[in-house]
Design a protein around this motif. Structure first.
Motif, PDB file in Angstrom:
ATOM      1  N   GLY A  78       0.834  -1.193   0.000  1.00 17.36           N
ATOM      2  CA  GLY A  78       0.000   0.000   0.000  1.00 17.36           C
ATOM      3  C   GLY A  78       0.868   1.243   0.000  1.00 17.36           C
ATOM      4  O   GLY A  78       2.069   1.178  -0.246  1.00 17.36           O
ATOM      5  N   THR A  79       0.281   2.385   0.282  1.00 16.32           N
ATOM      6  CA  THR A  79       1.006   3.646   0.244  1.00 16.32           C
ATOM      7  C   THR A  79       1.641   3.940   1.597  1.00 16.32           C
ATOM      8  O   THR A  79       0.967   3.900   2.627  1.00 16.32           O
ATOM      9  CB  THR A  79       0.068   4.801  -0.153  1.00 16.32           C
ATOM     10  N   VAL A  80       2.941   4.222   1.579  1.00 18.30           N
ATOM     11  CA  VAL A  80       3.705   4.550   2.778  1.00 18.30           C
ATOM     12  C   VAL A  80       4.320   5.934   2.558  1.00 18.30           C
ATOM     13  O   VAL A  80       4.869   6.201   1.491  1.00 18.30           O
ATOM     14  CB  VAL A  80       4.821   3.513   3.032  1.00 18.30           C
ATOM     15  N   CYS A  81       4.230   6.801   3.573  1.00 16.01           N
ATOM     16  CA  CYS A  81       4.732   8.167   3.438  1.00 16.01           C
ATOM     17  C   CYS A  81       5.704   8.502   4.563  1.00 16.01           C
ATOM     18  O   CYS A  81       5.586   7.976   5.668  1.00 16.01           O
ATOM     19  CB  CYS A  81       3.572   9.157   3.458  1.00 16.01           C
ATOM     20  N   PHE A  82       6.649   9.395   4.237  1.00 21.00           N
ATOM     21  CA  PHE A  82       7.676   9.796   5.191  1.00 21.00           C
ATOM     22  C   PHE A  82       7.804  11.307   5.232  1.00 21.00           C
ATOM     23  O   PHE A  82       7.567  11.993   4.242  1.00 21.00           O
ATOM     24  CB  PHE A  82       9.035   9.204   4.793  1.00 21.00           C
ATOM     25  N   GLU A  83       8.219  11.817   6.395  1.00 23.33           N
ATOM     26  CA  GLU A  83       8.585  13.222   6.581  1.00 23.33           C
ATOM     27  C   GLU A  83       9.804  13.253   7.493  1.00 23.33           C
ATOM     28  O   GLU A  83      10.030  12.322   8.272  1.00 23.33           O
ATOM     29  CB  GLU A  83       7.439  14.011   7.220  1.00 23.33           C
ATOM     30  N   VAL A  84      10.596  14.316   7.392  1.00 22.75           N
ATOM     31  CA  VAL A  84      11.811  14.464   8.184  1.00 22.75           C
ATOM     32  C   VAL A  84      11.775  15.811   8.894  1.00 22.75           C
ATOM     33  O   VAL A  84      11.258  16.789   8.349  1.00 22.75           O
ATOM     34  CB  VAL A  84      13.066  14.394   7.272  1.00 22.75           C
ATOM     35  N   THR A  85      12.316  15.853  10.103  1.00 18.92           N
ATOM     36  CA  THR A  85      12.547  17.122  10.794  1.00 18.92           C
ATOM     37  C   THR A  85      14.016  17.216  11.160  1.00 18.92           C
ATOM     38  O   THR A  85      14.696  16.195  11.299  1.00 18.92           O
ATOM     39  CB  THR A  85      11.715  17.263  12.090  1.00 18.92           C
ATOM     40  N   ALA A  86      14.491  18.440  11.309  1.00 23.19           N
ATOM     41  CA  ALA A  86      15.853  18.674  11.797  1.00 23.19           C
ATOM     42  C   ALA A  86      15.747  19.066  13.264  1.00 23.19           C
ATOM     43  O   ALA A  86      14.800  19.744  13.668  1.00 23.19           O
ATOM     44  CB  ALA A  86      16.513  19.787  10.998  1.00 23.19           C
ATOM     45  N   VAL A  87      16.720  18.632  14.051  1.00 25.97           N
ATOM     46  CA  VAL A  87      16.737  18.928  15.483  1.00 25.97           C
ATOM     47  C   VAL A  87      18.102  19.514  15.831  1.00 25.97           C
ATOM     48  O   VAL A  87      19.131  18.908  15.534  1.00 25.97           O
ATOM     49  CB  VAL A  87      16.479  17.658  16.327  1.00 25.97           C
ATOM     50  N   THR A  88      18.104  20.693  16.444  1.00 31.56           N
ATOM     51  CA  THR A  88      19.369  21.322  16.832  1.00 31.56           C
ATOM     52  C   THR A  88      19.888  20.709  18.122  1.00 31.56           C
ATOM     53  O   THR A  88      19.153  20.054  18.857  1.00 31.56           O
ATOM     54  CB  THR A  88      19.187  22.838  17.046  1.00 31.56           C
TER      55      THR A  88
END
Length: 127
Positions: A78-88
């Protein structure tokens, strides 16, 4: 009885289902600026989120990533989605990147590379 069992196993073997392994390589571009336009001077790590397309509440699946990519295996069909964040280093986390998605078929193994940030992206660090 033994012959019957051996015959049945021999007949069933060609119908064995191969295990399907779905893998995605997620890549992103390191941020260069804070939202105010100043240069990022702190060390940055990344968090990876995975979930349904369009979901604002994807669960975090990896933290403290230091490279600009991550291989994720064992994905569902099926459909799989990703997102990324940056952390200081001081703990500020950016807004999530754009969403990168891939639809994996139910039957065939599949590998995909998903890029979730465009080059030169600006991160918005939250306080």
């Amino acid at each position: 009885m033994k012959k019957l069992i051996a015959l049945m196993l021999g007949f069933m073997a060609p119908f064995a289902v191969a295990q399907v392994v779905r893998t995605a390589t997620i890549t992103w571009t390191a941020p260069t600026q804070n939202v105010d336009g100043s240069t990022i001077t702190e060390a940055v790590t990344y968090n990876l989120y995975q979930g349904a397309q369009g979901s604002a509440t994807k669960p975090r699946v990896a933290t403290g990533l230091t490279a600009g990519s991550r291989v994720v295996s064992g994905l569902p069909a099926g459909t799989v989605c990703f997102e990324v964040t940056a952390v200081t280093a001081s703990g500020g986390e950016s807004a999530k990147s754009n969403e990168g998605c891939k639809t994996f078929p139910f039957s065939a193994p599949n590998t995909v590379t998903i890029t979730v940030l465009a080059a030169g992206a600006t991160y918005y660090f939250l306080n």
